[in-house]
Design a protein around this motif. Structure first.
Motif, PDB file in Angstrom:
ATOM      1  N   MET A 231       0.826  -1.207   0.000  1.00  0.00           N
ATOM      2  CA  MET A 231       0.000   0.000   0.000  1.00  0.00           C
ATOM      3  C   MET A 231       0.860   1.255   0.000  1.00  0.00           C
ATOM      4  SD  MET A 231      -2.657  -1.193   2.941  1.00  0.00           S
ATOM      5  CE  MET A 231      -4.161  -0.363   2.589  1.00  0.00           C
ATOM      6  N   ARG A 232       0.322   2.317  -0.576  1.00  0.00           N
ATOM      7  CA  ARG A 232       0.954   3.629  -0.423  1.00  0.00           C
ATOM      8  C   ARG A 232       0.950   3.989   1.070  1.00  0.00           C
ATOM      9  NH1 ARG A 232       3.423   6.508  -4.521  1.00  0.00           N
ATOM     10  NH2 ARG A 232       2.648   8.420  -3.546  1.00  0.00           N
ATOM     11  N   ASN A 233       1.922   4.785   1.486  1.00  0.00           N
ATOM     12  CA  ASN A 233       2.130   5.029   2.921  1.00  0.00           C
ATOM     13  C   ASN A 233       0.890   5.590   3.626  1.00  0.00           C
ATOM     14  OD1 ASN A 233       3.737   5.104   5.275  1.00  0.00           O
ATOM     15  ND2 ASN A 233       4.172   7.266   4.941  1.00  0.00           N
ATOM     16  N   ILE A 234       0.248   6.599   3.030  1.00  0.00           N
ATOM     17  CA  ILE A 234      -0.908   7.206   3.710  1.00  0.00           C
ATOM     18  C   ILE A 234      -2.070   6.190   3.778  1.00  0.00           C
ATOM     19  CG2 ILE A 234      -2.626   9.082   3.659  1.00  0.00           C
ATOM     20  CD1 ILE A 234       0.249  10.055   4.317  1.00  0.00           C
ATOM     21  N   HIS A 235      -2.221   5.370   2.749  1.00  0.00           N
ATOM     22  CA  HIS A 235      -3.259   4.325   2.810  1.00  0.00           C
ATOM     23  C   HIS A 235      -2.937   3.326   3.921  1.00  0.00           C
ATOM     24  CE1 HIS A 235      -5.596   5.721  -0.528  1.00  0.00           C
ATOM     25  NE2 HIS A 235      -4.552   5.749  -1.313  1.00  0.00           N
ATOM     26  N   TRP A 236      -1.648   3.016   4.054  1.00  0.00           N
ATOM     27  CA  TRP A 236      -1.251   2.097   5.123  1.00  0.00           C
ATOM     28  C   TRP A 236      -1.554   2.708   6.504  1.00  0.00           C
ATOM     29  CZ3 TRP A 236      -0.801  -2.441   6.818  1.00  0.00           C
ATOM     30  CH2 TRP A 236      -0.001  -2.760   7.917  1.00  0.00           C
ATOM     31  N   LEU A 237      -1.177   3.966   6.668  1.00  0.00           N
ATOM     32  CA  LEU A 237      -1.451   4.621   7.956  1.00  0.00           C
ATOM     33  C   LEU A 237      -2.955   4.668   8.219  1.00  0.00           C
ATOM     34  CD1 LEU A 237       1.177   7.544   7.893  1.00  0.00           C
ATOM     35  CD2 LEU A 237       1.307   5.379   9.143  1.00  0.00           C
ATOM     36  N   ASP A 238      -3.725   4.918   7.182  1.00  0.00           N
ATOM     37  CA  ASP A 238      -5.191   4.950   7.321  1.00  0.00           C
ATOM     38  C   ASP A 238      -5.717   3.569   7.717  1.00  0.00           C
ATOM     39  OD1 ASP A 238      -7.689   6.387   7.033  1.00  0.00           O
ATOM     40  OD2 ASP A 238      -8.045   5.191   5.232  1.00  0.00           O
ATOM     41  N   GLU A 239      -5.147   2.542   7.093  1.00  0.00           N
ATOM     42  CA  GLU A 239      -5.555   1.154   7.365  1.00  0.00           C
ATOM     43  C   GLU A 239      -5.346   0.783   8.847  1.00  0.00           C
ATOM     44  OE1 GLU A 239      -6.816  -1.370   5.579  1.00  0.00           O
ATOM     45  OE2 GLU A 239      -6.421  -2.951   7.072  1.00  0.00           O
ATOM     46  N   VAL A 240      -4.231   1.250   9.413  1.00  0.00           N
ATOM     47  CA  VAL A 240      -3.927   0.877  10.806  1.00  0.00           C
ATOM     48  C   VAL A 240      -4.449   1.909  11.813  1.00  0.00           C
ATOM     49  CG1 VAL A 240      -1.931  -0.532  10.189  1.00  0.00           C
ATOM     50  CG2 VAL A 240      -1.598   1.897  10.697  1.00  0.00           C
ATOM     51  N   GLY A 241      -5.176   2.911  11.326  1.00  0.00           N
ATOM     52  CA  GLY A 241      -5.832   3.850  12.246  1.00  0.00           C
ATOM     53  C   GLY A 241      -5.092   5.156  12.479  1.00  0.00           C
ATOM     54  N   LEU A 242      -4.010   5.374  11.738  1.00  0.00           N
ATOM     55  CA  LEU A 242      -3.227   6.582  12.021  1.00  0.00           C
ATOM     56  C   LEU A 242      -3.567   7.736  11.077  1.00  0.00           C
ATOM     57  CD1 LEU A 242       0.258   5.310  13.189  1.00  0.00           C
ATOM     58  CD2 LEU A 242      -1.933   5.361  14.361  1.00  0.00           C
ATOM     59  N   THR A 243      -4.866   7.972  10.900  1.00  0.00           N
ATOM     60  CA  THR A 243      -5.361   9.196  10.274  1.00  0.00           C
ATOM     61  C   THR A 243      -6.514   9.665  11.159  1.00  0.00           C
ATOM     62  OG1 THR A 243      -6.833   7.866   8.892  1.00  0.00           O
ATOM     63  CG2 THR A 243      -4.769   8.598   7.875  1.00  0.00           C
ATOM     64  N   GLY A 244      -6.919  10.925  10.981  1.00  0.00           N
ATOM     65  CA  GLY A 244      -8.055  11.428  11.754  1.00  0.00           C
ATOM     66  C   GLY A 244      -7.752  12.784  12.353  1.00  0.00           C
ATOM     67  N   PRO A 245      -8.772  13.412  12.945  1.00  0.00           N
ATOM     68  CA  PRO A 245      -8.598  14.767  13.471  1.00  0.00           C
ATOM     69  C   PRO A 245      -7.690  14.864  14.687  1.00  0.00           C
ATOM     70  CG  PRO A 245     -10.819  13.937  13.887  1.00  0.00           C
ATOM     71  CD  PRO A 245     -10.145  12.920  13.030  1.00  0.00           C
ATOM     72  N   ASP A 246      -7.268  13.725  15.232  1.00  0.00           N
ATOM     73  CA  ASP A 246      -6.318  13.757  16.357  1.00  0.00           C
ATOM     74  C   ASP A 246      -4.906  13.354  15.911  1.00  0.00           C
ATOM     75  OD1 ASP A 246      -6.879  11.121  15.813  1.00  0.00           O
ATOM     76  OD2 ASP A 246      -7.242  10.527  17.900  1.00  0.00           O
ATOM     77  N   VAL A 247      -4.677  13.302  14.594  1.00  0.00           N
ATOM     78  CA  VAL A 247      -3.388  12.835  14.085  1.00  0.00           C
ATOM     79  C   VAL A 247      -2.636  13.979  13.396  1.00  0.00           C
ATOM     80  CG1 VAL A 247      -2.237  11.239  12.490  1.00  0.00           C
ATOM     81  CG2 VAL A 247      -4.263  10.485  13.759  1.00  0.00           C
ATOM     82  N   VAL A 248      -1.351  14.102  13.749  1.00  0.00           N
ATOM     83  CA  VAL A 248      -0.471  15.088  13.105  1.00  0.00           C
ATOM     84  C   VAL A 248       0.601  14.318  12.333  1.00  0.00           C
ATOM     85  CG1 VAL A 248       1.064  17.059  13.453  1.00  0.00           C
ATOM     86  CG2 VAL A 248      -0.816  16.647  15.069  1.00  0.00           C
TER      87      VAL A 248
END
Ligand code: ZN
Length: 442
Positions: A231-248
């Motif tokens: 996966m592309r990096n941002i998709h991977w981070l999204d997959e494991v929960g590391l996106t959202g309004p509390d993520v920098v």
């Protein structure tokens, strides 16, 4: 306390002959000097040429401050594995504390009042104590690394998450809520899937705890993640929960259309670090595109070894100039946009409400500058001056949470010279850790 000067309350509001009334840790009133002065005759006063909100470093490594000048002119993964990780592995608890103090000192001296601070794997507690003592506001986090990491830094997934939770319980909301916690995986390359998912699960269990990590800074980094996960990096981070309004997410340079959609849809914050990106030749983050999509973009210095200063004025200037030359368009990234990135956008990323502008009822984090320099003469436009001509050395007054930390250009919060002395006396022992770091390299 009454503060007098030209007040840049936000990017739209400049009050000549202005004043700010601070009561405790809160801005009580903002307006014209004569009105505030007559309404509140009994308060003590301080006068600076320009007053503005304290700046927010949206991605900083205070504990790398002892490594300024040891890692110049290198590509990111060489920079990291040949210099920075060996340095971090070598620091004793006392040295980590000196490094953190040096970083916070430089920030308060040059106008940064809040930092989103990426610490190191070990001795993070020393940095929390240093931040508390110096008086800066911050969202700090111990770094998680459980794979592809040198022996001196690699730890088990469980150990890293357990220590993070211990630090949350001890420091999140501490020092009058000036200090908060961010769960801080270093980047996807050095963290297993369990570690990244565990970071999300941990942050979810504590109100107000954020997540802070590096993302898509470098092409080798995203290739490594794609090889491992498909996966592309941002998709991977999204997959494991590391996106959202509390993520920098720091950097986000190498993102494709679908990844940018994810960042926008999830309300993930991005911190742009122009000097670091230029010095490491990492690339140019698509900041105007992010802003057009409604993504909140903050500004950060990254660490002293890749910048080499923690001056927020440098970042505003470089952030604007970099976009202009990249697009061959002088209209993009205008001064007000960079000022917002360095103040209110940074405050949103850090998660502190009522921060990043000078408004009644908001937090009293305020910086004062002198314009008694040739660079500021004549002063046609105070906001233009801050973004394009001012320097950290022009800061004469720094207030965080209503406490004066710098006055008349002198640090009053701590003994600055003794911190600099301690820093000069640290003997970095990087060489002992070079072999370990080379082995761990992807
Ligand atoms: Zn960084």
């Amino acid at each position: 306390m009454k503060l007098f000067g030209t007040v840049i309350a936000d990017s739209d509001t400049i009050i000549e002959d202005g004043a700010i009334l601070v009561d405790g840790n809160t801005i009580e009133a903002v307006g014209k000097r004569n009105e505030i002065d007559s309404q509140y005759p009994d308060s003590s006063t301080y006068t600076a040429d320009i007053l503005c909100p304290g700046f927010v470093g949206g991605h900083i490594h205070s504990v790398q401050s002892l490594g300024r000048g040891i890692a110049d002119d290198l590509e990111l993964l060489d920079w990291l594995f040949e210099r920075i990780l060996p340095m971090e592995a070598s620091l004793s608890p006392a040295e980590m504390e000196i490094a953190a103090k040096l970083g916070y000192l430089e920030m308060i001296e040059s106008g940064t009042t809040t930092c989103v601070d990426h610490l190191s794997v070990h001795h993070a507690e020393r940095a929390f104590e240093a931040a508390g003592e110096i008086g800066i506001r911050g969202v700090l986090g111990k770094v998680l690394m459980d794979q592809r990491s040198p022996d001196g830094l690699c730890e088990s997934t469980a150990a890293g998450l357990e220590e993070s939770e211990h630090l949350i319980n001890k420091y999140h909301g501490s020092f009058d809520d000036r200090i908060r916690y961010a769960v801080t995986p270093r980047f996807a390359v050095s963290c297993s899937e369990d570690c990244l998912r565990g970071a999300r699960e941990l942050a979810d269990r504590y109100d107000g705890v954020r997540i802070h990590t590096h993302a898509s800074e470098n092409r080798d980094e995203i290739a490594t993640v794609e090889e491992e996960t498909g996966m592309r990096n941002i998709h991977w981070l999204d997959e494991v929960g590391l996106t959202g309004p509390d993520v920098v997410l720091a950097h986000c340079i190498w993102t494709d259309e679908s990844e940018r959609e994810v960042l926008a849809e999830t309300g993930t914050h991005v911190t742009h670090c122009p000097s670091s990106n230029m010095k490491l030749a990492s690339g140019v983050a698509p900041v105007p595109d992010y802003l057009e999509r409604g993504i909140n973009v903050a500004l950060g210095n990254d660490g002293p070894p890749c910048n080499n200063t923690l001056d927020p004025f440098t970042e505003m200037r470089q952030g604007s100039l970099l976009q202009k030359v990249d697009r061959l368009n002088p209209v993009v990234a205008p001064a007000p946009t960079l000022f917002e990135m360095a103040t209110i956008n940074g405050a949103r990323a850090a998660g502190f409400e009522k921060l990043g502008a000078i408004r009644p009822g908001w937090r009293a984090d305020i910086v004062g500058l002198s314009t008694a320099v040739t660079r500021a003469t004549p002063l046609h436009d105070p906001l233009s001056h801050l973004v394009y001509a001012a320097r950290g050395d022009d800061v004469v007054f720094t207030m965080v949470d209503g406490e004066v930390l710098v006055e008349d250009g002198e640090v009053t919060a701590v003994d600055a010279e003794s911190i600099r002395d301690e820093a000069r006396n640290v003997d970095l022992s990087i060489d002992e850790h070079l072999a370990d770091a080379a082995q761990a390299r992807p």
